[in-house]
Scaffold this active site. Structure first.
Site, PDB file in Angstrom:
ATOM      1  N   ASP A  10      14.480   3.375   5.041  1.00  0.00           N
ATOM      2  CA  ASP A  10      14.290   3.349   3.593  1.00  0.00           C
ATOM      3  C   ASP A  10      15.083   4.467   2.915  1.00  0.00           C
ATOM      4  O   ASP A  10      15.758   4.256   1.901  1.00  0.00           O
ATOM      5  CB  ASP A  10      12.804   3.501   3.248  1.00  0.00           C
ATOM      6  CG  ASP A  10      11.954   2.468   3.969  1.00  0.00           C
ATOM      7  OD1 ASP A  10      12.511   1.473   4.440  1.00  0.00           O
ATOM      8  OD2 ASP A  10      10.732   2.683   4.052  1.00  0.00           O
ATOM      9  N   SER A  48       5.031  16.421 -12.619  1.00  0.00           N
ATOM     10  CA  SER A  48       4.338  15.499 -13.513  1.00  0.00           C
ATOM     11  C   SER A  48       5.135  14.207 -13.580  1.00  0.00           C
ATOM     12  O   SER A  48       6.282  14.142 -13.133  1.00  0.00           O
ATOM     13  CB  SER A  48       4.169  16.130 -14.895  1.00  0.00           C
ATOM     14  OG  SER A  48       5.435  16.520 -15.382  1.00  0.00           O
TER      15      SER A  48
HETATM   16  C1  GLA Z   1       8.772   0.661   6.490  1.00  0.00           C
HETATM   17  C2  GLA Z   1       9.298   1.949   7.105  1.00  0.00           C
HETATM   18  C3  GLA Z   1      10.712   1.754   7.648  1.00  0.00           C
HETATM   19  C4  GLA Z   1      10.796   0.536   8.557  1.00  0.00           C
HETATM   20  C5  GLA Z   1      10.151  -0.670   7.897  1.00  0.00           C
HETATM   21  C6  GLA Z   1      10.088  -1.847   8.815  1.00  0.00           C
HETATM   22  O1  GLA Z   1       9.503   0.339   5.341  1.00  0.00           O
HETATM   23  O2  GLA Z   1       9.299   2.969   6.151  1.00  0.00           O
HETATM   24  O3  GLA Z   1      11.113   2.924   8.316  1.00  0.00           O
HETATM   25  O4  GLA Z   1      10.225   0.800   9.803  1.00  0.00           O
HETATM   26  O5  GLA Z   1       8.849  -0.398   7.435  1.00  0.00           O
HETATM   27  O6  GLA Z   1      11.365  -2.311   9.096  1.00  0.00           O
END
Ligand code: GLA
Length: 378
Positions: free
Chosen positions: A168, A66
């Site tokens: 990310d 949640s």
């Molecule tokens: C998104 C993806 C990353 C990367 C960026 C571009 O954020 O999740 O893995 O490829 O785009 O740099």
């Protein structure tokens, strides 16, 4: 504050206290875009906007999720068919599924976040990394931060269905206050590089255009395919195997569009290393120029910008930014600018005024500070 919010939300929803609270930040990428899945270099940092998860293990196999987003509690059992329309709950479910070999039962979790959704600041990686860190603790899985980042990436690739790279999640796991993470996506080596912005009176401004994007849609995937096709035609495993010296040969061998896609990645890898160098020397002017070159390359060669992002970059330069570029996967989301702290107000007003004049949605302009990666908070 958000630790408290997560704890209270958890106890109100489930009627007992959570075992702990974990959190992970969103990220902004300083430079190095669409290079991660090409085994290249990226240079992101964790932002001071986080996702918190209050969580407790369960002795049965039930998973309940949640959040502050809705009153709905999503319930399912690991290994059983997943419910439809999971929306945000697909991210924690994905992580639990990837980590299922370590599971010794289900869990209850409550999420709260101030990472803007759809802004290209990796709100999804923040959820994945917060929950992966929590499950690693409660299931005693013994995974390293980098392994947890790859678990988050697998959740995104295999469960959510977005063919994204590892940038990310790596940023969200490994980020450190006042630093950016140089990641070599081939060797997986990382280096923390101090940003040194504060002592220069500078900040990173985010200009969220409010143009929503999704990486499970076609644009991201087709860029990835063009890069892979280009590498194959050039006889290398990935575009990391090519440098700017190979560009004339690539131009001969590839069709015009594939060449431009590859050219962006090849030149962007060099720009990342140059940007890190410039930052280490304290040469902000060169860093700024590299950000602008990166944006132009994404606009003209990789073609992932939109007019709102191009406008945001131009407006930032008009008010005197050191440099600016779109950040993240593109097709919407946010641009960033390195700018004098004292010009933030002006930047925000200028963006709002010109966006309104052009009939664009009202942008959200705010400063972000480089912050620590995923951790246990309570
Ligand atoms: C998104 C993806 C990353 C990367 C960026 C571009 O954020 O999740 O893995 O490829 O785009 O740099």
């Amino acid at each position: 504050m958000s630790v408290q919010e997560a704890t209270t939300g958890f106890s109100t929803t489930y009627g007992y206290e959570p075992a702990g609270v974990w959190s992970a930040p969103g990220r902004a990428n300083l430079i190095g875009e669409h290079t991660d899945y090409n085994n290249g270099y990226v240079f992101p940092f964790g932002i001071d906007r986080r996702t918190y998860v209050a969580l407790s293990p369960r002795s049965d196999n039930l998973i309940r999720l949640s959040s502050t987003i809705s009153d709905q509690v999503v319930e399912f059992e690991l290994g059983k068919k997943q419910p439809a329309d999971l929306d945000w709950a697909l991210y924690p479910l994905g992580v639990a599924w990837v980590m299922r070999d370590s599971a010794n039962g289900g869990f209850d979790a409550y999420f709260t976040s101030d990472v803007p959704v759809g802004a290209g600041l990796s709100s999804s990686a923040a959820i994945e990394c917060a929950v992966a860190t929590a499950l690693n603790d409660i299931w005693e899985a013994g995974k390293s931060a980098q392994e947890l980042a790859l678990i988050g990436q697998r959740a995104e690739n295999d469960v959510v269905g977005a063919p994204t790279g590892m940038m990310d999640q790596t940023a969200s796991m490994l980020a450190k206050k006042d630093a950016a993470v140089l990641l070599d996506c081939q060797s997986m080596e990382t280096e923390l590089v101090p940003l040194g912005l504060q002592e220069r009176g500078l900040v990173v401004a985010v200009m969220d255009t409010r143009v929503a994007h999704r990486h499970s849609d076609g644009g991201y995937r087709s860029r990835r395919e063009a890069c892979e096709a280009g590498a194959a035609a050039m006889g290398v495993d990935s575009l990391r195997g090519l440098t700017e010296e190979d560009l004339p040969a690539a131009q001969e061998a590839l069709d015009e569009l594939t060449f431009r896609r590859c050219k962006h990645v090849i030149t962007e890898n060099r720009r990342v290393l140059d940007a890190v160098d410039a930052l280490k020397r304290g040469d902000m002017a060169t860093l700024g120029q590299l950000l602008l070159q990166s944006h132009a390359s994404m606009r003209d060669d990789f073609e992932i910008s939109v007019v709102e992002l191009d406008t945001a970059v131009e407006l930032a330069m008009e008010v005197g930014a050191v440099g600016a570029r779109m950040t993240g996967g593109g097709f919407g989301g946010a641009a960033i600018a390195i700018i004098d702290q004292s010009k933030m107000e002006l930047l925000s007003e200028h963006c709002k005024a010109i966006f309104a004049k052009k009939g664009f949605a009202e942008p959200n302009v705010f400063a972000v500070a480089a912050s620590d990666g995923a951790r246990r908070d309570a």
